[in-house]
Design an enzyme around this catalytic site. Structure first.
Site, PDB file in Angstrom:
ATOM      1  CB  ILE A  90      -0.938   0.054   1.233  1.00  0.00           C
ATOM      2  CG1 ILE A  90      -1.787  -1.221   1.335  1.00  0.00           C
ATOM      3  CG2 ILE A  90      -1.837   1.288   1.146  1.00  0.00           C
ATOM      4  CD1 ILE A  90      -2.704  -1.270   2.566  1.00  0.00           C
ATOM      5  CG  ASP A  91       3.228   4.613  -2.567  1.00  0.00           C
ATOM      6  OD1 ASP A  91       3.984   4.901  -1.640  1.00  0.00           O
ATOM      7  OD2 ASP A  91       3.015   5.391  -3.527  1.00  0.00           O
ATOM      8  CB  THR A  93       0.215   3.496   4.487  1.00  0.00           C
ATOM      9  OG1 THR A  93       0.958   2.604   3.677  1.00  0.00           O
ATOM     10  CG2 THR A  93      -0.462   2.703   5.581  1.00  0.00           C
ATOM     11  CG  ASP A 215       7.770   4.681  -1.399  1.00  0.00           C
ATOM     12  OD1 ASP A 215       6.682   4.180  -1.095  1.00  0.00           O
ATOM     13  OD2 ASP A 215       8.636   5.003  -0.551  1.00  0.00           O
TER      14      ASP A 215
END
Ligand code: LIP
Length: 263
Positions: A90-91, A93, A215
């Site tokens: 989950i980028d 978050t 990321d």
């Protein structure tokens, strides 16, 4: 590299979808926090979603190595494997945990130091960005291209107000330097989505002073395969990157605007 790049890309897509769909299906549990720090949060769903992506990769490429943001004993040293999968389940978050729609799952596969295929899946936006070396970047199956903006004064630049300020290179000074040179800056909270916006021409540049490989590993390749340019400006021993990506045309000017403000 002996594996067909299309098979790597398909696995990146399926792993990103597995992680993103797990997070979306369980979005009511978005406030189940494992660790909260002053400016960040680790969620139970970060861990579970990474496990979904990892299971998908291991089922197809058991001999490959995996680096995930949520790994318990994370080492930033590149392992000696034929390929390294780089996973951010989950980028964005913090966005996710508050119910904001800008978050995604990112999966890349690198050979040596370079990503060769990657997928960024933003479930709420219903967007899947993909790329592999030697082929155009895509969004939902259609080719995408960076913008043709050539003047910084007309550019939108995505960035962050990175919070780990070491005192020498204050993030707000960088924000000010960028903001005074470009048309608009935007701070939206997901580096991978920011980069995909550069790739599809909705934004023209992205800069972050402290960002991790997971990321940017997939989305940086997506920018490049969409005709743009990505560059690691600095890399610290703990693997943190100072990272610039643009449509290519404004690259040098944006780098100059940051002169004297890099770690
Ligand atoms: C976050 C990013 C965000 C960036 C933060 C952080 P996470 O990733 O994408 O845009 O500013 O430094 O790295 O922790 O949500 O995967």
């Amino acid at each position: 590299m002996t594996v067909d790049p299309d098979k790597l890309l398909q696995c990146a897509i399926d792993a990103a979808r597995a992680a993103g769909n797990h997070a979306l299906e369980n979005i009511k549990r978005r406030t189940e926090v494992i660790v909260r720090t002053a400016h960040d949060v680790k969620l139970q769903l970060d861990r579970e979603s990474q496990a979904k992506a990892v299971a998908c990769i291991k089922s197809r490429f058991p001999e490959h190595c995996i680096l995930g943001e949520e790994d318990e004993n994370r080492s930033m040293t590149r392992p000696a494997c034929e390929a390294l999968w780089i996973v951010d389940p989950i980028d964005g978050t913090v966005n996710f945990s508050h119910g904001l729609p800008l978050w995604c799952s990112s999966v890349a596969v690198a050979v040596g130091n370079d990503s060769v295929a990657g997928a960024v899946y933003a479930p709420v936006l219903e967007k899947l960005f993909t790329a592999r070396v030697g082929a155009p970047a895509m969004c939902n199956g259609s080719p995408i291209r960076v913008s043709s903006v050539s003047k910084l004064s007309e550019a939108i630049v995505m960035t962050a107000t990175d919070h780990n300020d070491d005192g020498r290179f204050p993030p707000l000074a960088r924000l000010k330097a960028i903001s005074s040179s470009v048309h608009k800056t935007r701070v939206m909270g997901s580096a991978a989505i920011d980069l995909c916006h550069v790739a599809c021409g909705a934004a023209d540049g992205y800069f972050e002073g402290r960002i991790y490989p997971w990321d940017v590993a997939a989305a940086g390749l997506i920018v490049e395969q969409a005709g743009g340019r990505s560059e690691i400006l600095r890399e610290s021993p703990d693997g943190v990157l100072c990272y610039l990506a643009t449509n290519g045309t404004i690259h040098e000017d944006l780098r100059k605007a940051l002169d004297g403000l890099l770690p």
